[in-house]
Structure formats: structure tokens, C-alpha cells
Design a protein around this motif. Structure first.
Motif, PDB file in Angstrom:
ATOM      1  N   GLU A 110       0.839  -1.187   0.000  1.00  0.00           N
ATOM      2  CA  GLU A 110       0.000   0.000   0.000  1.00  0.00           C
ATOM      3  C   GLU A 110       0.883   1.250   0.000  1.00  0.00           C
ATOM      4  OE1 GLU A 110      -3.298  -0.428  -0.353  1.00  0.00           O
ATOM      5  OE2 GLU A 110      -2.914  -2.573  -0.248  1.00  0.00           O
ATOM      6  N   ILE A 111       0.340   2.360  -0.443  1.00  0.00           N
ATOM      7  CA  ILE A 111       1.081   3.622  -0.483  1.00  0.00           C
ATOM      8  C   ILE A 111       1.167   4.184   0.925  1.00  0.00           C
ATOM      9  CG2 ILE A 111       1.055   5.977  -1.374  1.00  0.00           C
ATOM     10  CD1 ILE A 111      -0.260   4.774  -3.890  1.00  0.00           C
ATOM     11  N   LYS A 112       2.378   4.585   1.308  1.00  0.00           N
ATOM     12  CA  LYS A 112       2.602   5.171   2.624  1.00  0.00           C
ATOM     13  C   LYS A 112       2.660   6.685   2.460  1.00  0.00           C
ATOM     14  CE  LYS A 112       5.020   1.093   4.269  1.00  0.00           C
ATOM     15  NZ  LYS A 112       4.478   0.288   3.198  1.00  0.00           N
ATOM     16  N   MET A 113       1.722   7.376   3.081  1.00  0.00           N
ATOM     17  CA  MET A 113       1.606   8.832   2.946  1.00  0.00           C
ATOM     18  C   MET A 113       2.320   9.525   4.100  1.00  0.00           C
ATOM     19  SD  MET A 113      -0.126   9.413   0.167  1.00  0.00           S
ATOM     20  CE  MET A 113      -0.656  11.099   0.364  1.00  0.00           C
ATOM     21  N   HIS A 114       2.938  10.666   3.788  1.00  0.00           N
ATOM     22  CA  HIS A 114       3.576  11.535   4.777  1.00  0.00           C
ATOM     23  C   HIS A 114       3.059  12.946   4.525  1.00  0.00           C
ATOM     24  CE1 HIS A 114       6.411   8.305   5.770  1.00  0.00           C
ATOM     25  NE2 HIS A 114       6.498   8.105   4.467  1.00  0.00           N
ATOM     26  N   TYR A 115       2.491  13.571   5.571  1.00  0.00           N
ATOM     27  CA  TYR A 115       1.927  14.914   5.443  1.00  0.00           C
ATOM     28  C   TYR A 115       2.835  15.918   6.143  1.00  0.00           C
ATOM     29  CZ  TYR A 115      -2.188  12.471   3.817  1.00  0.00           C
ATOM     30  OH  TYR A 115      -3.044  11.671   3.098  1.00  0.00           O
ATOM     31  N   PHE A 116       2.917  17.113   5.566  1.00  0.00           N
ATOM     32  CA  PHE A 116       3.782  18.170   6.080  1.00  0.00           C
ATOM     33  C   PHE A 116       2.958  19.399   6.413  1.00  0.00           C
ATOM     34  CE2 PHE A 116       6.217  15.677   2.975  1.00  0.00           C
ATOM     35  CZ  PHE A 116       7.216  15.187   3.797  1.00  0.00           C
ATOM     36  N   ASP A 117       3.547  20.287   7.206  1.00  0.00           N
ATOM     37  CA  ASP A 117       2.911  21.572   7.478  1.00  0.00           C
ATOM     38  C   ASP A 117       2.732  22.315   6.162  1.00  0.00           C
ATOM     39  OD1 ASP A 117       2.953  20.982  10.163  1.00  0.00           O
ATOM     40  OD2 ASP A 117       4.844  22.054  10.534  1.00  0.00           O
ATOM     41  N   GLY A 118       1.639  23.027   6.034  1.00  0.00           N
ATOM     42  CA  GLY A 118       1.379  23.764   4.807  1.00  0.00           C
ATOM     43  C   GLY A 118       0.537  22.983   3.816  1.00  0.00           C
ATOM     44  N   GLY A 119       0.170  21.741   4.143  1.00  0.00           N
ATOM     45  CA  GLY A 119      -0.720  20.969   3.287  1.00  0.00           C
ATOM     46  C   GLY A 119      -0.046  20.093   2.247  1.00  0.00           C
ATOM     47  N   ASN A 120       1.267  20.134   2.129  1.00  0.00           N
ATOM     48  CA  ASN A 120       1.954  19.274   1.164  1.00  0.00           C
ATOM     49  C   ASN A 120       2.053  17.856   1.693  1.00  0.00           C
ATOM     50  OD1 ASN A 120       2.384  21.350  -0.684  1.00  0.00           O
ATOM     51  ND2 ASN A 120       4.303  21.950   0.286  1.00  0.00           N
ATOM     52  N   CYS A 121       2.189  16.915   0.772  1.00  0.00           N
ATOM     53  CA  CYS A 121       2.338  15.516   1.172  1.00  0.00           C
ATOM     54  C   CYS A 121       3.132  14.773   0.115  1.00  0.00           C
ATOM     55  CB  CYS A 121       0.976  14.855   1.387  1.00  0.00           C
ATOM     56  SG  CYS A 121      -0.044  14.747  -0.085  1.00  0.00           S
ATOM     57  N   ILE A 122       3.662  13.619   0.511  1.00  0.00           N
ATOM     58  CA  ILE A 122       4.300  12.705  -0.433  1.00  0.00           C
ATOM     59  C   ILE A 122       3.791  11.299  -0.143  1.00  0.00           C
ATOM     60  CG2 ILE A 122       6.397  14.082  -0.771  1.00  0.00           C
ATOM     61  CD1 ILE A 122       7.877  12.100   1.018  1.00  0.00           C
ATOM     62  N   GLY A 123       3.767  10.497  -1.178  1.00  0.00           N
ATOM     63  CA  GLY A 123       3.427   9.089  -1.054  1.00  0.00           C
ATOM     64  C   GLY A 123       4.607   8.264  -1.525  1.00  0.00           C
ATOM     65  N   ARG A 124       4.893   7.221  -0.800  1.00  0.00           N
ATOM     66  CA  ARG A 124       5.998   6.331  -1.154  1.00  0.00           C
ATOM     67  C   ARG A 124       5.454   4.916  -1.320  1.00  0.00           C
ATOM     68  NH1 ARG A 124      10.902   8.707  -0.185  1.00  0.00           N
ATOM     69  NH2 ARG A 124      10.870  10.530   1.164  1.00  0.00           N
ATOM     70  N   PHE A 125       5.957   4.243  -2.355  1.00  0.00           N
ATOM     71  CA  PHE A 125       5.595   2.839  -2.546  1.00  0.00           C
ATOM     72  C   PHE A 125       6.651   2.164  -3.409  1.00  0.00           C
ATOM     73  CE2 PHE A 125       3.474   5.242  -5.846  1.00  0.00           C
ATOM     74  CZ  PHE A 125       3.595   4.484  -7.002  1.00  0.00           C
ATOM     75  N   GLN A 126       6.656   0.845  -3.362  1.00  0.00           N
ATOM     76  CA  GLN A 126       7.583   0.070  -4.189  1.00  0.00           C
ATOM     77  C   GLN A 126       6.837  -0.493  -5.379  1.00  0.00           C
ATOM     78  OE1 GLN A 126       9.555  -2.800  -1.570  1.00  0.00           O
ATOM     79  NE2 GLN A 126      11.376  -1.535  -1.827  1.00  0.00           N
ATOM     80  N   LEU A 127       7.549  -0.535  -6.508  1.00  0.00           N
ATOM     81  CA  LEU A 127       7.011  -1.080  -7.741  1.00  0.00           C
ATOM     82  C   LEU A 127       7.901  -2.245  -8.170  1.00  0.00           C
ATOM     83  CD1 LEU A 127       4.745  -0.258  -9.851  1.00  0.00           C
ATOM     84  CD2 LEU A 127       6.643   0.576 -11.218  1.00  0.00           C
ATOM     85  N   ALA A 128       7.278  -3.362  -8.496  1.00  0.00           N
ATOM     86  CA  ALA A 128       8.017  -4.545  -8.952  1.00  0.00           C
ATOM     87  C   ALA A 128       7.914  -4.656 -10.468  1.00  0.00           C
ATOM     88  CB  ALA A 128       7.445  -5.802  -8.306  1.00  0.00           C
ATOM     89  N   THR A 129       9.077  -4.798 -11.116  1.00  0.00           N
ATOM     90  CA  THR A 129       9.107  -5.107 -12.538  1.00  0.00           C
ATOM     91  C   THR A 129       9.763  -6.470 -12.695  1.00  0.00           C
ATOM     92  OG1 THR A 129      11.207  -3.918 -12.815  1.00  0.00           O
ATOM     93  CG2 THR A 129       9.182  -2.703 -13.286  1.00  0.00           C
ATOM     94  N   ASN A 130       9.289  -7.239 -13.658  1.00  0.00           N
ATOM     95  CA  ASN A 130       9.773  -8.611 -13.850  1.00  0.00           C
ATOM     96  C   ASN A 130      10.417  -8.781 -15.211  1.00  0.00           C
ATOM     97  OD1 ASN A 130       8.690  -9.474 -11.360  1.00  0.00           O
ATOM     98  ND2 ASN A 130       6.684  -9.667 -12.312  1.00  0.00           N
ATOM     99  N   GLU A 131      11.441  -9.593 -15.239  1.00  0.00           N
ATOM    100  CA  GLU A 131      12.069 -10.015 -16.484  1.00  0.00           C
ATOM    101  C   GLU A 131      12.002 -11.539 -16.500  1.00  0.00           C
ATOM    102  OE1 GLU A 131      16.442  -9.925 -18.703  1.00  0.00           O
ATOM    103  OE2 GLU A 131      16.178  -8.969 -16.759  1.00  0.00           O
ATOM    104  N   VAL A 132      11.468 -12.087 -17.566  1.00  0.00           N
ATOM    105  CA  VAL A 132      11.338 -13.539 -17.689  1.00  0.00           C
ATOM    106  C   VAL A 132      12.209 -13.995 -18.852  1.00  0.00           C
ATOM    107  CG1 VAL A 132       9.749 -15.455 -18.074  1.00  0.00           C
ATOM    108  CG2 VAL A 132       8.982 -13.439 -16.813  1.00  0.00           C
TER     109      VAL A 132
END
Length: 146
Positions: free
Chosen positions: A17-39
Motif C-alpha cells: 500500500e502507499i505510505k503517505m507523509h503529510y507536512f505543514d502547509g498541506g503538502n504531502c508525499i506518497g511512497r511505494f515500491q514497484l516490482a518489474t519482472n524479467e522472464v
């Protein structure tokens, strides 16, 4: 060529799931991992090998809120962005390094939430073929003379 380019394009699945971080002033960032596969096939053993690469992604402000609202673990997404490296001091005094993809564009390719919404729509009891007009002797409506 005098310029340089820092651009990444990825298609993959969310690892969590996306992990949200909120800052003073209303800004925020979301962090998550993305998996790419090579077969690929191992030529000596003829064994099918799947290699997974994990990418740390960062989205900001409205984009982060959209991703948090619509994405969940396992969803498929296309992202474009730039690679950024950063370092920081850990609590134990060691210096930590990471590379992240700063997402600038994204497209949701398949989401579980959208699939669930489609299942909730009742299916029609019978499907009528509307490609033919009965008053037109069975010819397709879009039958053009050329």
C-alpha cells in the motif's frame, strides 16, 4: 549532444500500500515500491527464470492523494519520472543511501478497486445483438457501398 537526460519509464505492480507523509502547509508525499519482472529461459537447463527488480517510487501532493485513493497492493501502473539519489544519517550513526524514482506522470493500468466496481454492476439478463437492423433485410447498419 550537449544536454543530458534523466528519464525513467516503468510498468509494474505495487508491492504494498502507499505510505503517505503529510507536512505543514498541506503538502504531502506518497511512497511505494514497484516490482518489474524479467522472464527468460536458462539455455543450459531450459528452465524459465523470473527476475524481479524493486523500485522505490515517490509521488507528491495531488498525485500522491490520487494514488493513495485508487491504488492498492498488486495493482498495475505505468509511471514516468526521474532518478534521484539521497543519503541520510541513521539512528545508529551509519550513512544510508537510496535511489528513488520521482514520479512525474502515471497511468493506472489495472486496479483492484476498479475491478470490484465492475463486479457490482449487475449484468443484463440477455444481450441483444444490435449490429443488424431487422427492417434492413439483415444487412449490417454500417454496411457501406464501397
Amino acid at each position: 549532444m550537449n544536454g543530458t537526460l534523466n528519464k525513467v519509464m516503468l510498468i509494474g505492480h505495487l508491492g504494498d500500500e502507499i505510505k503517505m507523509h503529510y507536512f505543514d502547509g498541506g503538502n504531502c508525499i506518497g511512497r511505494f515500491q514497484l516490482a518489474t519482472n524479467e522472464v527468460y529461459i536458462n539455455k543450459t537447463t531450459n528452465e524459465k527464470i523470473t527476475s524481479t527488480e524493486w523500485h522505490n517510487l515517490v509521488v507528491r501532493n495531488k498525485a500522491a492523494e490520487l494514488c493513495e485513493k485508487h491504488l492498492s497492493k498488486g495493482d498495475k501502473i505505468y509511471v514516468e519520472g526521474r532518478i534521484r539519489s539521497r543519503q541520510w544519517q541513521a539512528e545508529d550513526g551509519t550513512t544510508k543511501h537510496t535511489s528513488e524514482i520521482q514520479v512525474t506522470e502515471f497511468t493506472f493500468l489495472s486496479t483492484k478497486k476498479a475491478a470490484e466496481n465492475n463486479k457490482q454492476i449487475p449484468a443484463p439478463e440477455s444481450v441483444k445483438n444490435t449490429n443488424f437492423d431487422p427492417q434492413n433485410n439483415g444487412l449490417p447498419i454500417n454496411d457501406l457501398p464501397f
